[in-house]
Write a protein that holds these residues in place. Structure first.
Motif, PDB file in Angstrom:
ATOM      1  N   ARG A  18      46.744  38.781  37.699  1.00 45.52           N
ATOM      2  CA  ARG A  18      46.092  37.804  38.567  1.00 45.52           C
ATOM      3  C   ARG A  18      47.059  37.213  39.600  1.00 45.52           C
ATOM      4  O   ARG A  18      46.722  37.074  40.778  1.00 45.52           O
ATOM      5  CB  ARG A  18      45.463  36.685  37.737  1.00 45.52           C
ATOM      6  CG  ARG A  18      44.652  35.714  38.584  1.00 45.52           C
ATOM      7  CD  ARG A  18      43.847  34.755  37.737  1.00 45.52           C
ATOM      8  NE  ARG A  18      43.067  33.859  38.579  1.00 45.52           N
ATOM      9  CZ  ARG A  18      41.900  34.158  39.129  1.00 45.52           C
ATOM     10  NH1 ARG A  18      41.354  35.336  38.911  1.00 45.52           N
ATOM     11  NH2 ARG A  18      41.257  33.280  39.886  1.00 45.52           N
ATOM     12  N   ARG A  22      46.767  37.631  43.655  1.00 49.27           N
ATOM     13  CA  ARG A  22      46.652  36.476  44.540  1.00 49.27           C
ATOM     14  C   ARG A  22      47.657  36.582  45.684  1.00 49.27           C
ATOM     15  O   ARG A  22      47.316  36.342  46.849  1.00 49.27           O
ATOM     16  CB  ARG A  22      46.880  35.186  43.752  1.00 49.27           C
ATOM     17  CG  ARG A  22      46.804  33.912  44.595  1.00 49.27           C
ATOM     18  CD  ARG A  22      47.084  32.689  43.742  1.00 49.27           C
ATOM     19  NE  ARG A  22      47.205  31.486  44.534  1.00 49.27           N
ATOM     20  CZ  ARG A  22      46.204  30.723  44.938  1.00 49.27           C
ATOM     21  NH1 ARG A  22      44.965  31.051  44.594  1.00 49.27           N
ATOM     22  NH2 ARG A  22      46.408  29.643  45.662  1.00 49.27           N
ATOM     23  N   HIS A  60      39.155  35.009  43.526  1.00 44.38           N
ATOM     24  CA  HIS A  60      40.378  34.226  43.710  1.00 44.38           C
ATOM     25  C   HIS A  60      40.186  33.062  44.668  1.00 44.38           C
ATOM     26  O   HIS A  60      40.817  32.011  44.510  1.00 44.38           O
ATOM     27  CB  HIS A  60      41.498  35.145  44.232  1.00 44.38           C
ATOM     28  CG  HIS A  60      41.957  36.160  43.237  1.00 44.38           C
ATOM     29  ND1 HIS A  60      43.052  35.958  42.420  1.00 44.38           N
ATOM     30  CD2 HIS A  60      41.449  37.379  42.905  1.00 44.38           C
ATOM     31  CE1 HIS A  60      43.216  37.016  41.644  1.00 44.38           C
ATOM     32  NE2 HIS A  60      42.256  37.890  41.919  1.00 44.38           N
TER      33      HIS A  60
END
Length: 208
Positions: A18, A22, A60
């Motif tokens: 993650r 991002r 996100h």
């Protein structure tokens, strides 16, 4: 304006952690926002640039404005960190001035031209964007003012005024220099502006 897609984005990106995803999305957003501005940019463009689907992008960031704010926060923090490092990395005040001026030149000269989001945003009429940019500017001013006040004994308001003059000089001269950097090297430009700043600030005697 359509940006050429990087080779890495010609197919959908592999699964990433993650945090890494991002960062990848922020980099893609930076390229699109710098080239097109906030209003002309589309989430489709950013997803395509990153090589991901729009649903992945929305996992996100819930919207374009939130993505822009996250990117702006990243870049404001980067500049603030550079200035703070210049102040904290040495006890020699001329070196501090050189470092502070150099921080602005390096930020403006960094690959990707993200400085345009901080200094030339087409969304400055948005309260959160303006507040975030102003907060970053004040953090840079305060980092320098703290040293000025401690070393010269001037009161806080005067130290802030002096520091704002130094950051204004550094930012304006760096942006003036950027399109002309083929005529004056980065090091010479920083040296010239450091000499100008130091001639003024060194006139305040250091308190031992």
């Amino acid at each position: 304006m359509h940006l050429p897609r990087p080779a890495s984005a010609t197919r959908r990106s592999a699964r990433l952690p993650r945090g890494a995803r991002r960062l990848q999305l922020l980099q893609a957003a930076q390229e699109v926002f710098v080239a097109q501005g906030f209003h002309a940019a589309a989430m489709d463009d950013i997803a395509d640039r990153a090589g991901v689907s729009k649903p992945v992008l929305y996992q996100h960031f819930p919207g374009k404005r939130e993505l822009y704010l996250a990117l702006l926060d990243q870049q404001v923090t980067a500049l603030t960190d550079r200035v703070r490092e210049a102040m904290e990395g040495t006890d020699d005040n001329r070196t501090r001035v050189d470092g502070a001026v150099g921080a602005y030149f390096d930020f403006v000269n960094a690959e990707g031209a993200a400085f345009r989001l901080v200094f030339e945003s087409d969304l400055r009429n948005d309260d959160e964007v303006r507040d975030l940019a102003d907060r970053g500017h004040r953090a840079c001013v305060e980092a320098i003012a703290e040293v000025i006040a401690a070393d010269t004994g001037v009161d806080r308001e005067r130290a802030l005024l002096l520091a704002s003059g130094m950051t204004g000089l550094a930012e304006t001269s760096a942006r003036w220099w950027l399109p002309r950097k083929g005529t004056v090297s980065r090091d010479e430009a920083v040296s010239l502006m450091t000499a100008l700043s130091w001639r003024g600030i060194s006139g305040f005697p250091r308190v031992e």
